[in-house]
Design a protein around this motif. Structure first.
Motif, PDB file in Angstrom:
ATOM      1  N   THR A 155       0.824  -1.210   0.000  1.00 51.65           N
ATOM      2  CA  THR A 155       0.000   0.000   0.000  1.00 51.65           C
ATOM      3  C   THR A 155       0.857   1.259   0.000  1.00 51.65           C
ATOM      4  O   THR A 155       0.530   2.253  -0.665  1.00 51.65           O
ATOM      5  CB  THR A 155      -1.007   0.015   1.172  1.00 51.65           C
ATOM      6  N   ILE A 156       1.991   1.265   0.707  1.00 50.22           N
ATOM      7  CA  ILE A 156       2.867   2.441   0.670  1.00 50.22           C
ATOM      8  C   ILE A 156       3.360   2.686  -0.751  1.00 50.22           C
ATOM      9  O   ILE A 156       3.294   3.805  -1.272  1.00 50.22           O
ATOM     10  CB  ILE A 156       4.066   2.280   1.620  1.00 50.22           C
ATOM     11  N   ALA A 157       3.865   1.644  -1.395  1.00 49.35           N
ATOM     12  CA  ALA A 157       4.381   1.793  -2.762  1.00 49.35           C
ATOM     13  C   ALA A 157       3.308   2.298  -3.708  1.00 49.35           C
ATOM     14  O   ALA A 157       3.579   3.055  -4.640  1.00 49.35           O
ATOM     15  CB  ALA A 157       4.936   0.458  -3.245  1.00 49.35           C
ATOM     16  N   ASP A 158       2.059   1.910  -3.448  1.00 55.09           N
ATOM     17  CA  ASP A 158       0.926   2.261  -4.291  1.00 55.09           C
ATOM     18  C   ASP A 158       0.305   3.597  -3.869  1.00 55.09           C
ATOM     19  O   ASP A 158      -0.916   3.767  -3.912  1.00 55.09           O
ATOM     20  CB  ASP A 158      -0.105   1.122  -4.213  1.00 55.09           C
ATOM     21  N   ASN A 159       1.156   4.538  -3.436  1.00 51.82           N
ATOM     22  CA  ASN A 159       0.710   5.865  -3.002  1.00 51.82           C
ATOM     23  C   ASN A 159      -0.356   5.782  -1.919  1.00 51.82           C
ATOM     24  O   ASN A 159      -1.354   6.515  -1.935  1.00 51.82           O
ATOM     25  CB  ASN A 159       0.199   6.702  -4.181  1.00 51.82           C
TER      26      ASN A 159
END
Length: 260
Positions: A155-159
């Motif tokens: 989720t972090i990587a996916d903004n």
């Protein structure tokens, strides 16, 4: 820890998934060594890509701001993502659901900054002093990871699973008890979710202060005019074409968003 090449490869996977509306398997499957630091760098690769194409940063969002969600993800602090001007939505313009992978809406008390926030020393009192108004908000979240099978790194990587946002007029935060705003999400007269603003770290201003301190470590300021979405007061609700969602807040007003 991933290599720089792996980080760029992961960013490309997410970018392609978003553009093609074709979700992918969790990044943890393809990159088993990925950690939170990698994930934030992957997020920034794609943010820089969008900025180079003409997008502008309009603020930030905080995710995982409730203890329940943190326990579910196995973390002890929230995460964050960027809000860009091409993510702005308007109540009078229906949103095409076909443009998203797994869209959901969340109910939030947004903060519009009237002054820059201090960085590493920011407190909730600083947030209140710098906030021009708090606003009723709906965040449109989406996961480019198939079936929302996300870990914290995904989720972090996916903004931070952000996709769009809409806000209403709002009020001066000093006129409200920000820890006691009741929130309701309805559609077609049906109550779908309800909660209270203190579900967000006990006080949404605390979430904004956490964000200011956290992004300051990366040299990122929270600026005058920026919007900060501190986290949802309620559970997320799946979106369907033809639905109109209305978020109502005691003492703060309401905001709606329709989908086609």
């Amino acid at each position: 820890m991933l290599t720089d090449r792996q980080r760029h490869a992961a960013a490309e996977l997410l970018r392609s998934a978003e553009h093609g509306v074709s979700p992918i398997a969790p990044l943890t499957d393809a990159f088993p060594g990925i950690d939170a630091e990698d994930a934030y760098e992957i997020q920034l690769v794609n943010i820089r890509h969008r900025l180079a194409a003409g997008a502008e940063v309009r603020g930030h969002k905080v995710g995982l701001s409730s203890p329940v969600m943190q326990r579910m993800m196995g973390v002890d602090e929230p995460d964050y993502g960027h809000l860009l001007q091409d993510m702005e939505l308007r109540p009078e313009v229906p949103v095409p659901t076909a443009g998203y992978c797994h869209p959901r809406v969340e109910v939030e008390v947004g903060f519009v900054l009237g002054d820059d926030l201090p960085g590493g020393t920011c407190t909730p009192a600083d947030v209140l002093a710098a906030t021009e108004r708090v606003v009723p908000a709906l965040e449109l979240i989406d996961s480019r990871i198939r079936d929302w099978r996300i870990t914290i790194a995904d989720t972090i990587a996916d903004n931070a699973s952000s996709a769009g946002y809409v806000i209403g007029e709002g009020r001066d935060p000093r006129e409200l008890d920000l820890t006691a705003i009741d929130a309701r999400l309805t559609s077609g007269g049906e109550l779908l979710a309800e909660g209270r603003s203190d579900a967000v770290l006990g006080d949404p201003a605390r979430s904004v202060a956490w964000l200011a301190r956290t992004v300051a470590r990366f040299g990122v300021p929270l600026k005058k005019g920026h919007l900060v979405l501190p986290g949802s007061c309620t559970r997320a609700v799946d979106v369907a074409a033809g639905a109109t969602f209305t978020a109502e807040f005691t003492g703060l007003g309401s905001v709606s968003l329709s989908f086609i």
